[in-house]
Motif scaffolding. Structure first.
Motif, PDB file in Angstrom:
ATOM      1  N   ASN A 143       0.782  -1.239   0.000  1.00 19.69           N
ATOM      2  CA  ASN A 143       0.000   0.000   0.000  1.00 19.69           C
ATOM      3  C   ASN A 143       0.811   1.285   0.000  1.00 19.69           C
ATOM      4  O   ASN A 143       0.236   2.381  -0.097  1.00 19.69           O
ATOM      5  N   THR A 144       2.134   1.183   0.117  1.00 15.69           N
ATOM      6  CA  THR A 144       2.981   2.371   0.129  1.00 15.69           C
ATOM      7  C   THR A 144       4.126   2.179  -0.861  1.00 15.69           C
ATOM      8  O   THR A 144       4.518   1.033  -1.151  1.00 15.69           O
ATOM      9  N   VAL A 157      -9.380   2.390  -8.672  1.00 16.83           N
ATOM     10  CA  VAL A 157      -8.453   3.483  -8.961  1.00 16.83           C
ATOM     11  C   VAL A 157      -7.610   3.090 -10.166  1.00 16.83           C
ATOM     12  O   VAL A 157      -7.306   1.916 -10.370  1.00 16.83           O
ATOM     13  N   GLU A 182      -0.527  12.013  -8.137  1.00 16.16           N
ATOM     14  CA  GLU A 182       0.001  11.271  -6.993  1.00 16.16           C
ATOM     15  C   GLU A 182       0.189   9.795  -7.335  1.00 16.16           C
ATOM     16  O   GLU A 182       1.152   9.161  -6.897  1.00 16.16           O
ATOM     17  N   LEU A 183      -0.722   9.253  -8.122  1.00 17.26           N
ATOM     18  CA  LEU A 183      -0.586   7.855  -8.522  1.00 17.26           C
ATOM     19  C   LEU A 183       0.631   7.673  -9.434  1.00 17.26           C
ATOM     20  O   LEU A 183       1.363   6.677  -9.318  1.00 17.26           O
ATOM     21  N   VAL A 234      -6.745   3.559  -2.585  1.00 21.13           N
ATOM     22  CA  VAL A 234      -7.187   4.904  -2.215  1.00 21.13           C
ATOM     23  C   VAL A 234      -7.929   5.477  -3.418  1.00 21.13           C
ATOM     24  O   VAL A 234      -7.325   5.907  -4.389  1.00 21.13           O
ATOM     25  N   THR A 235      -9.251   5.470  -3.363  1.00 23.20           N
ATOM     26  CA  THR A 235     -10.037   5.776  -4.555  1.00 23.20           C
ATOM     27  C   THR A 235     -10.026   7.248  -4.940  1.00 23.20           C
ATOM     28  O   THR A 235     -10.327   7.578  -6.090  1.00 23.20           O
ATOM     29  N   ASP A 236      -9.682   8.143  -4.009  1.00 22.09           N
ATOM     30  CA  ASP A 236      -9.676   9.566  -4.357  1.00 22.09           C
ATOM     31  C   ASP A 236      -8.262  10.092  -4.599  1.00 22.09           C
ATOM     32  O   ASP A 236      -8.006  11.287  -4.526  1.00 22.09           O
ATOM     33  N   LEU A 237      -7.326   9.199  -4.884  1.00 16.08           N
ATOM     34  CA  LEU A 237      -5.954   9.587  -5.167  1.00 16.08           C
ATOM     35  C   LEU A 237      -5.891  10.278  -6.527  1.00 16.08           C
ATOM     36  O   LEU A 237      -6.446   9.782  -7.516  1.00 16.08           O
ATOM     37  N   SER A 238      -5.219  11.428  -6.607  1.00 14.82           N
ATOM     38  CA  SER A 238      -5.115  12.140  -7.878  1.00 14.82           C
ATOM     39  C   SER A 238      -4.207  11.388  -8.843  1.00 14.82           C
ATOM     40  O   SER A 238      -3.362  10.581  -8.438  1.00 14.82           O
ATOM     41  N   PHE A 242       3.613   7.663  -7.224  1.00 16.54           N
ATOM     42  CA  PHE A 242       3.680   6.385  -6.511  1.00 16.54           C
ATOM     43  C   PHE A 242       4.371   5.333  -7.382  1.00 16.54           C
ATOM     44  O   PHE A 242       5.366   4.717  -6.980  1.00 16.54           O
TER      45      PHE A 242
END
Length: 316
Positions: A90-91, A151, A124-125, A117-121, A128
Motif C-alpha cells: 500500500n505504500t 483506482v 500522486e498515482l 485509495v479511490t480519491d488519489l489524484s 507512486f
C-alpha cells in the motif's frame, strides 16, 4: 506493427497463467499444489508464469505468506520460464521492498497495483508508481483495472508515466477487446499489453493489440495451445481450440471471489487434488459444484512434467 510481430520482438509475451494458492487443514499455504501448477505450466508450454495478482487472492494472504509464495514459486520454477510477480503493497516503500525481494528470488518483471485509495489524484498515482519503478532495474508493468481496484490512470496519464519512467513498459488490464483497441491507439502502442479476464475473449484481445494473456490455471493447456496456433497464423483453428474453454471461462467470470473459488474447484479436479479448502471464498452451491465437476471432466486431467517423469520411470 502487427500483434504477431510484436509478440516475436517483445521481451515478454504469450500466456502467463496466474498461480492459485491452496490451503492446508491448519489454514496455511499448501506447497504441493504450487509444484503441480508450475509443472503443468512448463509441460504445456506456457510462455511464463504469473503470481500474486487478483487471481492469487493477494488480498487474502498475509505479507509473510505473499513472500513465502513468491520464494516457493521461484524456487520450484528455477528459471525454466519467466516469472512475473504482482506487487500490491500500500505504500511506495512497501512496494520497493517487496519488488526487490521478488527480483532477488527470481522475478524477471513486475506488475504494480495501485494503493486502495479511490480519491488519489492521477499525479500522486504517477508519483507512486514512478518511485517504485525507479528503484528497480527490471521491466515494470502497471495493473490498470479501475473497475476492479477502484483506482487507475487515464490513457494520457499512462503515456506520461512511460515517458518519465521508460522501464514502465508493460500494462496489465481487465478490459474487453473494444476498450483494448482504444487503449492501444491512444497510448501509441508504447506498452506491451497483457490482458487478464481469466482468458475471456483472448483471441479478440490479441487481435485488438494485446501481446499476452494472463488466464487462470484451470485452462492453461488450451490457452497456451490456442495462443501458439494463433501466432502461427491459423486463426480458425485457434478459435476451435478456444471454444473448448469458452463456456468454462464465462461460468467463472462473475466476480473475483466467485472466480477464484470455483477456479480452485475446477483446477483441483483437473490436478486430482482431493481435498479443497477456501479462504473467505464464495459460498459453494450444489449446482456450482456440479458445474465445476462437469467442466473439469470435460477438459480432462492436467499432465505435469513430474507426472510424465514418473510414467517414464515406471515404463523404463
Amino acid at each position: 506493427m502487427s500483434q504477431r510481430n510484436r509478440h516475436e520482438e517483445a521481451e515478454f509475451s504469450g500466456v502467463y497463467p496466474m498461480l492459485l494458492p491452496f490451503y492446508e487443514s491448519d489454514g496455511g499455504l499448501a506447497k504441493e499444489p504450487v509444484r503441480q501448477q508450475i509443472e503443468a505450466a512448463v509441460y504445456y508450454g506456457c510462455h511464463g508464469l504469473a503470481v500474486m495478482g487478483l487471481g492469487t487472492e493477494i488480498n487474502k494472504l498475509s505479507y509473510a505468506e505473499r513472500r513465502l509464495l513468491v520464494d516457493l514459486t521461484a524456487e520450484i520454477l528455477d528459471g525454466r520460464i519467466p516469472l512475473s510477480v504482482t506487487v500490491g503493497e500500500n505504500t511506495p516503500h512497501g512496494q520497493i521492498e517487496f519488488s526487490r525481494a521478488a527480483i532477488d528470488a527470481g522475478a524477471e518483471w513486475l506488475i504494480l497495483q495501485p494503493p486502495p485509495v479511490t480519491d488519489l489524484s492521477e499525479l500522486e498515482l504517477q508519483r507512486f508508481f514512478g518511485a517504485v519503478a525507479d528503484s528497480v532495474d527490471v521491466p515494470v508493468g502497471i495493473q490498470n483495472a479501475p473497475r476492479y481496484l477502484g483506482v487507475g490512470l487515464t490513457h494520457i496519464g499512462l503515456k506520461s508515466l512511460h515517458r518519465q519512467h521508460p522501464n514502465i513498459s508493460l500494462l496489465k488490464t481487465e478490459d474487453d477487446p473494444l476498450e483494448t483497441a482504444v487503449l492501444m491507439q491512444e497510448t501509441d502502442g508504447v506498452f506491451d499489453l497483457f490482458v487478464g479476464r481469466g482468458g475471456l475473449d483472448m483471441l479478440d484481445e490479441l487481435a485488438a493489440g494485446a501481446i499476452g494473456i494472463i488466464p487462470g490455471m484451470e485452462t492453461l493447456d488450451r490457452t497456451a495451445h490456442a495462443f501458439n496456433v494463433y501466432q502461427s497464423g491459423n486463426d480458425e483453428q485457434a478459435r476451435v481450440i478456444y471454444r473448448e474453454i469458452e463456456s468454462a471461462i464465462v461460468f467463472l467470470e462473475k466476480s473475483i471471489n466467485h472466480y477464484v473459488t470455483y477456479e480452485r474447484e475446477v483446477l483441483a479436479r483437473r490436478l486430482e487434488i482431493t481435498t479443497v479448502r477456501h479462504r473467505l471464498g464464495k459460498e459453494l452451491t450444489p449446482f456450482g459444484i456440479e458445474t465445476a465437476t462437469r467442466i473439469a471432466q470435460t477438459l480432462g486431467p492436467l499432465m505435469t512434467t513430474a507426472n510424465l517423469q514418473e510414467e517414464h520411470a515406471i515404463h523404463d
